[in-house]
Enzyme design. Structure first.
Site, PDB file in Angstrom:
ATOM      1  N   GLU A  74      83.731 103.650  46.444  1.00 44.17           N
ATOM      2  CA  GLU A  74      83.460 102.291  46.548  1.00 44.17           C
ATOM      3  C   GLU A  74      83.682 101.694  45.298  1.00 44.17           C
ATOM      4  OE1 GLU A  74      83.181  99.517  47.762  1.00 44.17           O
ATOM      5  OE2 GLU A  74      81.164  99.256  48.587  1.00 44.17           O
ATOM      6  N   ASP A  75      84.007 100.394  45.204  1.00 42.26           N
ATOM      7  CA  ASP A  75      84.303  99.962  43.705  1.00 42.26           C
ATOM      8  C   ASP A  75      83.125  99.626  43.132  1.00 42.26           C
ATOM      9  OD1 ASP A  75      83.347  97.772  45.542  1.00 42.26           O
ATOM     10  OD2 ASP A  75      85.002  96.322  44.894  1.00 42.26           O
ATOM     11  N   ASP A  84      75.806  97.113  43.417  1.00 44.17           N
ATOM     12  CA  ASP A  84      74.797  96.464  42.653  1.00 44.17           C
ATOM     13  C   ASP A  84      73.384  96.738  43.291  1.00 44.17           C
ATOM     14  OD1 ASP A  84      75.568  94.614  44.519  1.00 44.17           O
ATOM     15  OD2 ASP A  84      76.818  93.687  43.279  1.00 44.17           O
ATOM     16  N   LYS A 141      76.067  98.405  38.766  1.00 46.60           N
ATOM     17  CA  LYS A 141      74.964  97.497  38.028  1.00 46.60           C
ATOM     18  C   LYS A 141      73.722  97.927  38.301  1.00 46.60           C
ATOM     19  CE  LYS A 141      77.839  93.338  38.614  1.00 46.60           C
ATOM     20  NZ  LYS A 141      77.736  91.968  38.931  1.00 46.60           N
ATOM     21  N   PHE A 187      79.617  88.995  36.677  1.00 45.26           N
ATOM     22  CA  PHE A 187      80.385  88.888  37.452  1.00 45.26           C
ATOM     23  C   PHE A 187      81.712  89.462  37.378  1.00 45.26           C
ATOM     24  CE2 PHE A 187      81.104  87.402  41.905  1.00 45.26           C
ATOM     25  CZ  PHE A 187      82.312  87.403  42.156  1.00 45.26           C
ATOM     26  N   ARG A 209      92.233  90.729  42.206  1.00 48.68           N
ATOM     27  CA  ARG A 209      92.433  91.976  42.293  1.00 48.68           C
ATOM     28  C   ARG A 209      93.375  92.792  41.741  1.00 48.68           C
ATOM     29  NH1 ARG A 209      89.251  93.253  46.765  1.00 48.68           N
ATOM     30  NH2 ARG A 209      89.041  91.568  48.224  1.00 48.68           N
TER      31      ARG A 209
END
Length: 179
Positions: free
Chosen positions: A98-99, A102, A130, A151, A164
């Protein structure tokens, strides 16, 4: 640097070095296994590709597209499965790639789902963490970078399907997403 960014948080070189190091750790832990590497679309695709190329264990590739965001910048609190796995994970060791984590909502739901489907193990690998935004009791097994509550975009991460393809990770200017 892209004009919509405040600054670059992680350079292309920093990302490449850390992804390689974490992949080596996972590769060592998976010795003797034949895991299924599940990339979470779309955000993880660049990380996923770089990460799996560093692995030497035999593995199968699969993908899921899930979201709790839509086109906004905050979670909706509801998980949507847009594309499910092509294969069965029953009895398999699964590496979820997963990128970013959070709140942890998406990964907590995914881990529960994969365990309910009979996965022998679920290992979570994230590019970014995060941690200060965590609301779910979940942590990645392997993480490349802990980042501040900003962000971020680039290296697969987007805002409303843009940014992206940036080769680095940058902090998006608030003026871009608080219109």
């Amino acid at each position: 640097m892209h004009k919509d960014l405040e600054r670059i948080l992680l350079t292309e070189q920093q990302i490449g070095e850390r992804v390689t190091a974490v992949a080596r750790e996972v590769d060592k832990a998976m010795t003797g296994k034949r895991p299924v590497a599940v990339g979470i679309l779309k955000g993880s695709i660049i990380f996923y590709a770089d990460f799996i190329r560093c692995l030497t264990v035999p593995l199968e590739l699969d993908f899921m597209a899930v979201s709790s965001y839509g086109s906004g910048s905050t979670s909706s609190g509801k998980l949507k499965i847009k594309k499910d796995l092509d294969g069965d994970v029953k009895g398999r060791d699964v590496i979820v790639i997963e990128d970013i984590i959070d709140s942890g909502f998406t990964l907590a739901c995914l881990k529960k789902l994969l365990c309910e489907r009979g996965a022998a193990s679920v290992t979570i690998v994230t590019l970014l963490d995060k941690h200060e935004r965590r609301t779910e009791d979940i942590a990645p097994d392997y993480n490349c970078f802990e980042i501040p509550d900003e962000f971020v975009v680039g290296y697969g991460l987007d805002y409303d399907e843009e940014y992206r393809s940036l080769p680095y990770i940058g902090i998006l200017k608030r003026s871009v997403y608080q219109k």
